[in-house]
Write an enzyme that holds these catalytic residues in place. Structure first.
Site: not given
Ligand code: 2RA
Length: 340
Positions: A130, A243
């Site tokens: 990710c 994130h």
């Protein structure tokens, strides 16, 4: 005519998002199968306005199915991906198991779509980590314009990257800080995550880097350009989803901040929100549920001749995992299987 699509790991964070995004993007499906482990058998999961009952991954016959999106971790993938691939079902795997295999393409469609043609060696395609996926979407257009020599990245990664138990721990530990006797000891992480940050994601390697940091280096080289030098520090932060990354690049050619901003504005998969005023940037809580990778704080790094700094935020369950996997499925359908 559409595709017969399997989602393996349909009850996990990423598996559920895969189903959501297949429906949201109206992927051309004739049939969808949601698979889970024995433990979650029969659990009902949503697919758009439909409800699917999970089937047993252990006994499922992949014959006749076009593609399978895997979100079951490396151990289970090691067992089931070869079974699916051998049955003629193309596997798009979110685990790290095949990412570094030279016979398996590692794809971010905005960066290296042509790599899709290498899938047939093992009938498997790998989805990146990710924290890598959101970064390379931004690096690629800048690399094409000014050739990136070096990347220094610090990440601020949400607990959803560790799964549902870690999200529950953050919630319970945070509440427990205010209710005497309800303190929650660290379990998902070596230290308390509530009101804290942890400079360790995955295991430590002999180099002193963590495996997460090694993944960002290795995957960026495979997806964008092996000549780029990358150094990363990956940090877990008390955020549920989303994130964030602070990225510094050094380029061969000088690239001023205004031109860099325009390049990023025009690049696929990116949204630039960059105003030098309070709140003129994107934060993780604002990216949740969005397909885009957001870029803010673009500015010259005046400490070197050709340097730039910028801020990068994205929903790690979407572009960082499920969305990228569905985009690979779209690419596979458009460029290779050509049904629908
Ligand atoms: C994390 N990138 O954030 C890892 C795995 N999703 O925990």
């Amino acid at each position: 005519m559409g595709y017969k699509v399997v989602v393996c790991g349909a009850t996990g964070n990423v598996g559920r998002e895969m189903l959501n995004i297949l429906a949201e993007r109206q992927f051309p499906v004739d049939e969808v199968a949601a698979l889970a482990s024995r433990r979650s058998l029969g659990t009902e999961v949503s697919f758009g306005d439909k409800t699917l009952k999970t089937q047993d991954l252990d006994t499922f016959d992949f014959t006749g199915w076009d593609m399978a999106l895997f979100a079951i971790g490396s151990d289970a993938t090691k067992k089931y991906a070869p079974i699916a691939a051998k049955a003629g079902c193309v596997v798009i795997d979110n685990s790290s198991l095949y990412r570094y295999d030279p016979d398996v393409p590692l794809i971010v469609p905005e960066c290296n779509p042509d790599a899709i043609h290498g899938y047939s060696k093992k009938n498997i395609i790998a989805n990146p980590n990710c924290s890598t996926a959101q970064m390379v979407v931004a690096l690629k257009p800048l690399h094409e314009r000014a050739k990136i020599k070096r990347v220094v990245v610090s990440t601020y990664q949400s607990v959803s990257g560790s799964g549902k138990d870690a999200m529950d721990e953050l919630w319970d530990q945070t509440k427990g800080m205010f209710v005497p006797g309800q303190e929650v000891e660290p379990k998902a992480y070596p230290k308390q995550i509530a009101f804290n940050v942890i400079p360790q994601i995955d295991v430590f390697m002999d180099s002193g880097d963590t495996k997460e940091e090694w993944k960002m280096v290795t995957e960026t080289k495979k997806i964008v350009d092996p000549s780029i030098k990358v150094t990363a520090t990956c940090v877990r932060v008390p955020v549920f989803v989303g994130h964030a990354e602070s990225i510094n690049i050094e380029t061969e050619e000088f690239l001023d901040e205004d031109e860099a901003r325009e390049i990023l504005r025009q690049a696929p998969g990116l949204l630039v929100v960059d105003k030098r005023e309070p709140g003129g940037y994107v934060t993780p809580v604002e990216c949740v549920g969005d397909f885009a990778t957001f870029i803010s704080r673009i500015r010259q790094d005046v400490t070197i001749d050709n340097g730039l700094n910028f801020w990068c935020v994205s929903d790690n369950l979407r572009k960082g995992a499920a969305l990228n996997a569905v985009q690979i499925a779209e690419l596979l359908g458009r460029e290779v299987l050509k049904k629908g």
